[in-house]
Design a protein around this motif. Structure first.
Motif, short mmCIF file in Angstrom:
data_model
loop_
_atom_site.label_atom_id
_atom_site.label_comp_id
_atom_site.label_asym_id
_atom_site.label_seq_id
_atom_site.Cartn_x
_atom_site.Cartn_y
_atom_site.Cartn_z
N ARG A 151 3.74 5.81 -5.62
CA ARG A 151 3.62 5.89 -7.08
C ARG A 151 2.36 6.65 -7.50
O ARG A 151 2.08 6.76 -8.68
CB ARG A 151 3.57 4.49 -7.69
CG ARG A 151 4.88 3.75 -7.56
CD ARG A 151 4.80 2.42 -8.23
NE ARG A 151 6.03 1.68 -8.10
CZ ARG A 151 6.23 0.47 -8.59
NH1 ARG A 151 5.27 -0.15 -9.25
NH2 ARG A 151 7.37 -0.14 -8.42
N SER A 152 1.60 7.15 -6.53
CA SER A 152 0.38 7.92 -6.76
C SER A 152 -0.69 7.14 -7.53
O SER A 152 -1.47 7.72 -8.28
CB SER A 152 0.68 9.24 -7.49
OG SER A 152 1.54 10.03 -6.71
N LEU A 153 -0.73 5.82 -7.34
CA LEU A 153 -1.74 4.99 -7.98
C LEU A 153 -2.98 4.83 -7.10
O LEU A 153 -4.06 4.55 -7.60
CB LEU A 153 -1.17 3.62 -8.35
CG LEU A 153 -0.04 3.67 -9.38
CD1 LEU A 153 0.53 2.28 -9.60
CD2 LEU A 153 -0.55 4.25 -10.68
N ILE A 154 -2.79 5.00 -5.79
CA ILE A 154 -3.92 4.98 -4.85
C ILE A 154 -3.77 6.16 -3.90
O ILE A 154 -2.69 6.75 -3.78
CB ILE A 154 -4.01 3.66 -4.04
CG1 ILE A 154 -2.80 3.49 -3.13
CG2 ILE A 154 -4.20 2.47 -4.96
CD1 ILE A 154 -2.95 2.37 -2.10
N VAL A 169 0.85 -1.20 0.00
CA VAL A 169 0.00 0.00 0.00
C VAL A 169 0.88 1.25 0.00
O VAL A 169 0.61 2.21 -0.73
CB VAL A 169 -0.99 -0.01 1.18
CG1 VAL A 169 -1.65 1.34 1.38
CG2 VAL A 169 -2.05 -1.09 0.97
N ASN A 170 1.94 1.24 0.79
CA ASN A 170 2.86 2.39 0.81
C ASN A 170 3.49 2.61 -0.57
O ASN A 170 3.61 3.75 -1.03
CB ASN A 170 3.93 2.22 1.87
CG ASN A 170 3.38 2.36 3.27
OD1 ASN A 170 2.34 2.97 3.48
ND2 ASN A 170 4.06 1.76 4.23
N THR A 229 -8.45 4.40 -6.04
CA THR A 229 -7.48 4.66 -7.10
C THR A 229 -7.47 6.14 -7.45
O THR A 229 -8.35 6.90 -7.07
CB THR A 229 -7.82 3.83 -8.35
OG1 THR A 229 -9.15 4.12 -8.76
CG2 THR A 229 -7.66 2.34 -8.09
N THR A 230 -6.45 6.53 -8.20
CA THR A 230 -6.26 7.93 -8.59
C THR A 230 -6.36 8.10 -10.10
O THR A 230 -6.46 7.13 -10.84
CB THR A 230 -4.85 8.41 -8.15
OG1 THR A 230 -3.87 7.63 -8.86
CG2 THR A 230 -4.65 8.28 -6.65
N ALA A 231 -6.28 9.34 -10.54
CA ALA A 231 -6.25 9.63 -11.97
C ALA A 231 -4.99 9.02 -12.61
O ALA A 231 -5.02 8.58 -13.75
CB ALA A 231 -6.30 11.13 -12.21
N GLU A 232 -3.89 8.96 -11.86
CA GLU A 232 -2.66 8.35 -12.37
C GLU A 232 -2.87 6.87 -12.66
O GLU A 232 -2.33 6.33 -13.62
CB GLU A 232 -1.50 8.53 -11.39
CG GLU A 232 -0.92 9.94 -11.36
CD GLU A 232 -1.71 10.89 -10.46
OE1 GLU A 232 -2.73 10.47 -9.87
OE2 GLU A 232 -1.32 12.05 -10.38
#
Length: 145
Positions: A80-83, A74-75, A100-103
């Protein structure tokens, strides 16, 4: 004019637009940018899939599904800005809820989460069988081994 021969294309991704190069130019872009793209291991991909399909979800819920501790994974996904943490669950301890993120959408070339394959679609995907021990190559007789 033939837009398929262009070096850059405008693509709709993650609720916005990006300029992207076609796959045919991937080798040139890699040489220009240098380095190798970050790879994801099985644990990272499994955890990311759980978050994508179950979001918002807590670490404890992910651990219950995977059966192992997911703190490190998770860290890594957060770095990686995926979550990201999208809130807190209203239970004792108020654990973070992850989504999740836009990335994430950009990385997997999706406009939104509705483009994730369904379970039925995943069942229909046929992967090639790996050739290895216990698998005979075509035309090889068991007795001739």
């Amino acid at each position: 004019m033939d837009s398929t021969r262009r070096g850059v294309r405008l693509v709709e991704v993650a609720g916005g637009y990006q300029l992207r190069t076609p796959k045919e130019n991937a080798d040139w872009v890699k040489k220009f940018l240098g380095g190798r793209p970050a790879r994801m291991g099985r644990a990272t991909l499994e955890t990311l899939a759980i978050i994508a399909y179950r979001q918002p979800v807590t670490k404890a819920e992910i651990e219950a599904i995977r059966g192992v501790d997911v703190d490190g994974v998770v860290n890594t996904l957060m770095e990686r800005s995926l979550i990201r943490a999208v809130g807190r669950k209203d239970v004792p301890g108020r654990p973070f809820l992850f989504g999740t993120t836009a990335e994430f959408l950009q990385l997997f070339n999706m406009k939104d989460l509705s483009e994730l394959p369904t379970l039925k679609e995943l069942d229909e995907i046929t992967l090639p069988e790996p050739v290895g021990e216990g698998v005979l190559a075509e035309g090889v007789d068991e007795d001739s081994r």
